[in-house]
Design a protein around this motif. Structure first.
Motif, PDB file in Angstrom:
ATOM      1  N   ASP A 286       0.630  -1.538   0.139  1.00 15.45           N
ATOM      2  CA  ASP A 286       0.582   0.087   0.231  1.00 15.45           C
ATOM      3  C   ASP A 286       0.865   1.681  -0.027  1.00 15.45           C
ATOM      4  OD1 ASP A 286      -1.951  -1.589  -0.293  1.00 15.45           O
ATOM      5  OD2 ASP A 286      -2.425  -0.543   2.301  1.00 15.45           O
TER       6      ASP A 286
ATOM      7  N   ASP B  46      -0.050   1.584  -3.998  1.00 19.39           N
ATOM      8  CA  ASP B  46      -1.486   1.497  -3.770  1.00 19.39           C
ATOM      9  C   ASP B  46      -2.475   1.592  -4.729  1.00 19.39           C
ATOM     10  OD1 ASP B  46      -3.047   1.413  -1.232  1.00 19.39           O
ATOM     11  OD2 ASP B  46      -3.609   3.080  -1.948  1.00 19.39           O
TER      12      ASP B  46
ATOM     13  N   GLU C 145      -0.743  -2.438  -7.847  1.00 20.33           N
ATOM     14  CA  GLU C 145      -1.465  -3.791  -7.600  1.00 20.33           C
ATOM     15  C   GLU C 145      -2.871  -2.720  -8.262  1.00 20.33           C
ATOM     16  OE1 GLU C 145      -1.684  -3.935  -3.222  1.00 20.33           O
ATOM     17  OE2 GLU C 145      -1.465  -2.499  -3.101  1.00 20.33           O
TER      18      GLU C 145
HETATM   19 CA    CA Z   1      -4.872  -2.609  -0.099  1.00 19.74          CA
END
Ligand code: CA
Ligand code: C2E
Ligand code: CA
Ligand code: CA
Length: 271
Positions: free
Chosen positions: A179, A201, A235
Motif C-alpha cells: 500500500d 497502492d 496493484e
Molecule cells: Ca490495500
C-alpha cells in the motif's frame, strides 16, 4: 427537548449494544472458524511486465461463514487484530500457503509466494520462529517467500519494525512494503528497512490512464524505488491501458483483476 434527548440516548444505547453484540458474536465465530477450516487462502497472480509470465502469487485470506457466507478480510482482519487471534490465524496461513507453494514447485512451477503480515504479527515474539519453521517444514528456499507489511504498519513503531524486519531478513526471506503512497514514509526511512519490493497502492493506479497527476506520481515512485534497488509492483491493475502504461513507465510487475482475480488454489492453473 428533554424527552427527545432521552429518546436519542435510548436509541444510541440500543444500537451500541447491537454493535457490540455483533462484534462479540463475530469474534466467537472467528475463533470457531479457525478450528473448523472456514478460513482459506485465495491466490492472486503477480505478473512480470517484461515477460508477461506469472512469477508469484499473493495469498489473500478468505472466510466462508457457515450462515453469512463470504466475509471480507477488510472486516475480519481488523477484528482478529484486536485480539491475539491474528497471530494464530497468521501462522496457520503461513503454514498452509508455504505447503501449497512447495507442492506447486515440486510440480515444476517456478513461483514465489507473497503473504501479508499485520501490525500485530510484527509484535509477536514468535513470528520469526514461525517463519523459520514454515520454511524448514516445507524445504522451501527462503527467497521463495516474500512477506508484505503495509506502509502504515512500518511507520507506527519504526524502531521495533526495523528490528523484526532485520530478523526476518536474516532468514533470507524477502520483504515488501504494501500500500505504498498511503502513508508518509521518506526515502531515508525506507532505506533503513532493507526491503526488496515496493507495492504501489491501487489508489494511484486507478487514475494513471486518465490523469497526468496520477501518472506523474507513479512515475516518480518507480524512479525512487529503482534508485534504491527495489522491485516495483503495481496493484489494482484493471485495464489493458493501465497495464501498457505501467510497462512503458518501467514498472517491474503487476497484479489486478485485469491479470487475474484472487481464486482458490484449484482454479489457479485452470484445473
Ligand atoms: Ca490495500
Ligand atoms: P492488500 O494486501 O492490499 O491486498 C490487495 C486487495 O486488493 C485484495 O483485497 C485484493 O482482492 C484486491 N484486489 C486485487 N486486484 C484488484 C483490482 O484490480 N481491483 C480491486 N478493486 N481490488 C483488487 P482483499 O482480498 O479483500 O484483502 C483486503 C486486505 O485484507 C488486503 O489488502 C490485506 O491488507 C488484508 N489481508 C488479506 N489477507 C490477509 C492475510 O492473510 N493476512 C493479513 N494480515 N492481512 C490480509
Ligand atoms: Ca498485500
Ligand atoms: Ca496492497
Amino acid at each position: 427537548a428533554k424527552a427527545l434527548g432521552r429518546g436519542r440516548h435510548h436509541f444510541f444505547d440500543v444500537s451500541l449494544r447491537e454493535w457490540v453484540q455483533r462484534r462479540l458474536r463475530m469474534e466467537q465465530d472467528l475463533r470457531d472458524a479457525v478450528h473448523d477450516g472456514q478460513l482459506w487462502p485465495a491466490y492472486q497472480p503477480v505478473v512480470d511486465l517484461r515477460t508477461g509470465e506469472m512469477v508469484a502469487v499473493e495469498a489473500l485470506m478468505r472466510w466462508t461463514h457457515p450462515r453469512q457466507g463470504a466475509i471480507s478480510p477488510a472486516e475480519f482482519i481488523p477484528l482478529a487484530e484486536e485480539s491475539d487471534l491474528i497471530n494464530v490465524i497468521g501462522k496457520e496461513m503461513l503454514r498452509a500457503t508455504t505447503r501449497e507453494l512447495a507442492a506447486w514447485r515440486a510440480r515444476g512451477l517456478d513461483l514465489t509466494l507473497k503473504v501479508n503480515l499485520s501490525t500485530r504479527q510484527l509484535d509477536d515474539p514468535h513470528l520469526v520462529t514461525a517463519v523459520q519453521d514454515a520454511l524448514a517444514e516445507t524445504g522451501l528456499p527462503a527467497a521463495a517467500l516474500c512477506l508484505e507489511v503495509t506502509e502504515s504498519a512500518l511507520m507506527r513503531d519504526q524502531e521495533a519494525a526495523a528490528e523484526v524486519l532485520a530478523s526476518l531478513r536474516s532468514l533470507g526471506v524477502l520483504l515488501a512494503i504494501d500500500d505504498f503512497g498511503t502513508g508518509y514514509s521518506s526515502l531515508a526511512q525506507l532505506r533503513r528497512l532493507t526491503l526488496d519490493t515496493l507495492k504501489i497502492d491501487r489508489s494511484f493506479i486507478t487514475g494513471i490512464a486518465e490523469s497526468r497527476d496520477a501518472e506523474a506520481i507513479v512515475t516518480s515512485i518507480i524512479a525512487m524505488a529503482h534508485a534504491v534497488d527495489l522491485t516495483v509492483i503495481a496493484e489494482g491493475v484493471e485495464s489493458a491501458e493501465q497495464l501498457e502504461l505501467l510497462r512503458a513507465l518501467g514498472c517491474d510487475q503487476a497484479q489486478g483483476y485485469h491479470l487475474g482475480r484472487p481464486v482458490p488454489a484449484a482454479e489457479l492453473f485452470g484445473q
